[in-house]
Write an enzyme that holds these catalytic residues in place. Sequence first.
Site, PDB file in Angstrom:
ATOM      1  N   HIS A  61       0.833  -1.203   0.000  1.00  0.00           N
ATOM      2  CA  HIS A  61       0.000   0.000   0.000  1.00  0.00           C
ATOM      3  C   HIS A  61       0.872   1.260   0.000  1.00  0.00           C
ATOM      4  O   HIS A  61       0.693   2.161  -0.836  1.00  0.00           O
ATOM      5  CB  HIS A  61      -0.909  -0.034   1.230  1.00  0.00           C
ATOM      6  CG  HIS A  61      -1.767   1.169   1.431  1.00  0.00           C
ATOM      7  ND1 HIS A  61      -3.133   1.093   1.437  1.00  0.00           N
ATOM      8  CD2 HIS A  61      -1.468   2.474   1.657  1.00  0.00           C
ATOM      9  CE1 HIS A  61      -3.640   2.309   1.644  1.00  0.00           C
ATOM     10  NE2 HIS A  61      -2.647   3.158   1.791  1.00  0.00           N
ATOM     11  N   GLU A  62       1.826   1.320   0.920  1.00  0.00           N
ATOM     12  CA  GLU A  62       2.668   2.514   1.049  1.00  0.00           C
ATOM     13  C   GLU A  62       3.663   2.646  -0.102  1.00  0.00           C
ATOM     14  O   GLU A  62       3.903   3.745  -0.603  1.00  0.00           O
ATOM     15  CB  GLU A  62       3.392   2.518   2.404  1.00  0.00           C
ATOM     16  CG  GLU A  62       2.484   2.480   3.612  1.00  0.00           C
ATOM     17  CD  GLU A  62       1.392   3.539   3.641  1.00  0.00           C
ATOM     18  OE1 GLU A  62       1.541   4.605   2.989  1.00  0.00           O
ATOM     19  OE2 GLU A  62       0.367   3.312   4.315  1.00  0.00           O
ATOM     20  N   HIS A  65       2.023   4.214  -3.033  1.00  0.00           N
ATOM     21  CA  HIS A  65       1.920   5.665  -2.930  1.00  0.00           C
ATOM     22  C   HIS A  65       3.183   6.338  -3.474  1.00  0.00           C
ATOM     23  O   HIS A  65       3.114   7.288  -4.256  1.00  0.00           O
ATOM     24  CB  HIS A  65       1.708   6.112  -1.477  1.00  0.00           C
ATOM     25  CG  HIS A  65       0.317   5.962  -0.984  1.00  0.00           C
ATOM     26  ND1 HIS A  65      -0.771   6.543  -1.596  1.00  0.00           N
ATOM     27  CD2 HIS A  65      -0.174   5.291   0.092  1.00  0.00           C
ATOM     28  CE1 HIS A  65      -1.869   6.247  -0.920  1.00  0.00           C
ATOM     29  NE2 HIS A  65      -1.531   5.476   0.103  1.00  0.00           N
TER      30      HIS A  65
END
Length: 147
Positions: A61-62, A65
């Site tokens: 997820h990170e 980003h």
Amino acid sequence: MATCLTRINQHYGSQLRLPLIRYNQRGKIAGSARLQLNEVRLNPTLLLQNQQEFLHQVIPHEVCHLAVYQLYGRVRPHGAEWQQMMRQVFKLAPHVTHKMDVTDVAGKTFSYQCGCKQHQLSIRRHNKVLKGTRYLCRGCGQSLVAC
């Protein structure tokens, strides 16, 4: 982290740099991406308690980003580019929040009342109330008052 970035680089034919990893995320947040710094912050308490969830969901997820920022520039944080990367590269549903137990990292809360129910405000919001900020209930529209 390196495995996630390798998958993204292979999928997009890019050469994105490995981010700096810090274990200083606090509160209920599992992780956060600092886009301009190419940095990922992870919550050490939640990481120790949920290692598999971090490996399979939080870290991809990170990293997504950071990769989206480096490939597309400033776009919506959980927008189409990020969702597409989560689905195509990691075969994951693009969930915005986690469902981990946050009992051990939850801060102190303060009870407030409106016309329809009782609310729990964080210490930050409680301190803002003490300085004059008013919060309204989304349900009944009345001001929250300390119990």
